[in-house]
Design an enzyme around this catalytic site. Structure first.
Site, PDB file in Angstrom:
ATOM      1  N   GLU A   1      13.579  -8.273  89.272  1.00 35.98           N
ATOM      2  CA  GLU A   1      14.678  -7.782  90.109  1.00 35.98           C
ATOM      3  C   GLU A   1      14.450  -6.307  90.424  1.00 35.98           C
ATOM      4  OE1 GLU A   1      19.224  -6.214  89.417  1.00 35.98           O
ATOM      5  OE2 GLU A   1      18.560  -7.928  88.234  1.00 35.98           O
TER       6      GLU A   1
ATOM      7  N   LYS B   1      25.505 -13.428  86.004  1.00 36.45           N
ATOM      8  CA  LYS B   1      25.012 -12.252  85.289  1.00 36.45           C
ATOM      9  C   LYS B   1      26.163 -11.725  84.440  1.00 36.45           C
ATOM     10  CE  LYS B   1      24.001  -7.401  86.396  1.00 36.45           C
ATOM     11  NZ  LYS B   1      23.524  -6.488  87.459  1.00 36.45           N
TER      12      LYS B   1
ATOM     13  N   THR C   1      21.678  -4.966  92.430  1.00 38.00           N
ATOM     14  CA  THR C   1      22.761  -4.051  92.811  1.00 38.00           C
ATOM     15  C   THR C   1      23.127  -4.270  94.285  1.00 38.00           C
ATOM     16  OG1 THR C   1      21.723  -2.476  91.273  1.00 38.00           O
ATOM     17  CG2 THR C   1      23.631  -1.710  92.472  1.00 38.00           C
TER      18      THR C   1
END
Length: 204
Positions: free
Chosen positions: A44, A134, A74
């Site tokens: 990521e 997450k 993000t």
């Protein structure tokens, strides 16, 4: 209705995901290569600056050459979703649950991994059709959170993110976490052997 069951295939049986935050293009590629060589197939790259987006693009190209996938992290705006798609990301990751971002990612062909920290968020996300989440910040939520939440929501699958390293990972895997996301630990040579051992370790 959205769906992020593709994470079953994206992660496969690998227990770790690498997060490359704010490292710049060259360093990000170096750390990504370290992760891939350890057997960590999912990477990521948070996209908070133009340099981050370029790093995502470069790493996505390198990953494709290995038959691997890279996600954009993000992701908190619709512009981030567009940038992720354009840069070659295979999925998006967000710190919180934003149904607009989840739906936009889904429409772009990118499964979304939203952040959750409460049963309410998990319940709303499940209603949207999601099953992978997450858990953030995992180090503050603690291992007990996962067992408690799994009770009413047994269909939820969690990626623990935030403050994770080779020392803390085993306890979270034992608590039922499916994947541990690590960042700075990948830059610590002392942790690499333990991370390597954890790549396919733990129980379902």
């Amino acid at each position: 209705m959205t769906d992020n069951s593709a994470f079953h295939e994206l992660f496969g049986d690998v227990r770790l995901m690498a997060i490359l935050r704010g490292m710049g293009v060259e360093r990000s590629l170096q750390v990504a290569t370290t992760a891939w060589d350890l057997g960590i197939t999912a990477v990521e790259v948070p996209v908070q600056t133009p340099t981050d987006v370029e790093a995502l693009r470069v790493i996505a190209e390198a990953a494709a050459a290995r038959g691997l996938h890279v996600g954009a992290g993000t992701v908190v705006t619709l512009e981030h979703v567009r940038q992720a798609k354009d840069a070659g990301a295979a999925f998006t990751v967000s710190p919180g649950f934003d149904v607009e971002i989840v739906r936009a990612s889904h429409e772009a062909g990118l499964p979304a991994l939203p952040g959750v920290a409460t049963p309410t968020e998990v319940q709303h996300a499940l209603k949207e059709g999601l099953t992978w989440f997450k858990a953030f910040p995992a180090s503050l939520l603690g291992t007990g959170w996962f067992g408690a939440v799994r009770g009413p929501f047994p269909q939820a699958t969690f990626v623990a993110t935030g403050g994770m390293d080779a020392a803390s990972a085993p306890a979270f895997l034992e608590a039922g976490v499916r994947v541990i996301a690590v960042g700075s630990a990948l830059e610590n040579p002392a942790q690499l052997p333990a991370l390597s051992a954890l790549v396919k370790g733990g129980a379902d």
